[in-house]
Design a protein around this motif. Sequence first.
Motif, PDB file in Angstrom:
ATOM      1  N   PRO A  69       0.793  -1.230   0.000  1.00 18.67           N
ATOM      2  CA  PRO A  69       0.000   0.000   0.000  1.00 18.67           C
ATOM      3  C   PRO A  69       0.821   1.274   0.000  1.00 18.67           C
ATOM      4  O   PRO A  69       0.320   2.333  -0.349  1.00 18.67           O
ATOM      5  N   GLN A  75      -0.307   7.563  -0.014  1.00 21.12           N
ATOM      6  CA  GLN A  75      -1.708   7.272  -0.321  1.00 21.12           C
ATOM      7  C   GLN A  75      -2.522   8.560  -0.351  1.00 21.12           C
ATOM      8  O   GLN A  75      -3.326   8.789  -1.261  1.00 21.12           O
ATOM      9  N   GLN A  86      -5.623  -0.585   6.062  1.00 16.04           N
ATOM     10  CA  GLN A  86      -4.572  -1.023   5.145  1.00 16.04           C
ATOM     11  C   GLN A  86      -4.752  -2.494   4.757  1.00 16.04           C
ATOM     12  O   GLN A  86      -4.618  -2.859   3.595  1.00 16.04           O
TER      13      GLN A  86
END
Length: 298
Positions: A69, A75, A86
Amino acid sequence: MTPAHALWQGQSTLVEPHQGFVYAAGAGFRVPVGFGVTLMPLRHPYEAALQARSVAMNTGEPVVAGFGPGPMRFQEALLGKPYPSQLTAVREYVTVVRGLLSGRSIDYNGEYFGYQGMLPPAVTPKVEIGLGVLRRGMAKLAGEIADVAVTWLTPPAWLRDTIIPALREGAKAAGRDMPRVAAMMPVALRRPDRTPVEQALASNSLHLQAPHYIDMLQKAGLAVKGEDTAADAAAIVEGGAFVSGHIDEVVAQLKAVEELGVDEIILNLTGVQHLQGPTETLNELKALIGALTGQKLR
């Protein structure tokens, strides 16, 4: 050629790694490749599956498509806000990618990701799914859903006591075999004209400022505080997260990591590349591979 098995590349914002591998294949350098790892916010899982399969088709070699991620601030920069969960985001992402790589039509709607449809049928070399693993939660999830767990900057004791047990736990809960473990090891040989701390800093300064890496290293017992990167670089050298020493010492450290249950060790000489350049990096890589395999390389 060397006895090395595969070429791995982490996420790059200079040369996009999928394009880099295809360029290398077009130049005649065709080997199995791994992504350790590409960052989910950069592409929808459909695009991720398409890119990974395209690399396999263009190289004619197996691919480990590793995903993660990325930092929460990354992000937020790309998506407007971090994934609230997550682990849920990663689970859904992998579900879509794996479904598309299966060659079947999928109909999946998750909280973060979904897709209805399929990739056009094609015969390709094997594409496996990897997950970047730093801490226990992601390791357990990787045990459930990944083919390969990819670690980076991970102290050997943390691998032994936390990562590998969590992988086993996740795999057992899912009723499947534990994924392979591919450990990316930042490394530099000790030389009179350089210090291990300089090499570690050149290799890992950004990681030593990232909250998720700082948290992992602290949990692993290293004196990393996120305030003084030089001091933190010294801590990762002391704790074995950055491998350094004379060649016999480095080989002993890497073999000790392998004995923990690691299936593939990936040598990363980013620090050498940044400070000494590509020629010295290639010479050092050949020396390490030769020492690890007992073969003299030219």
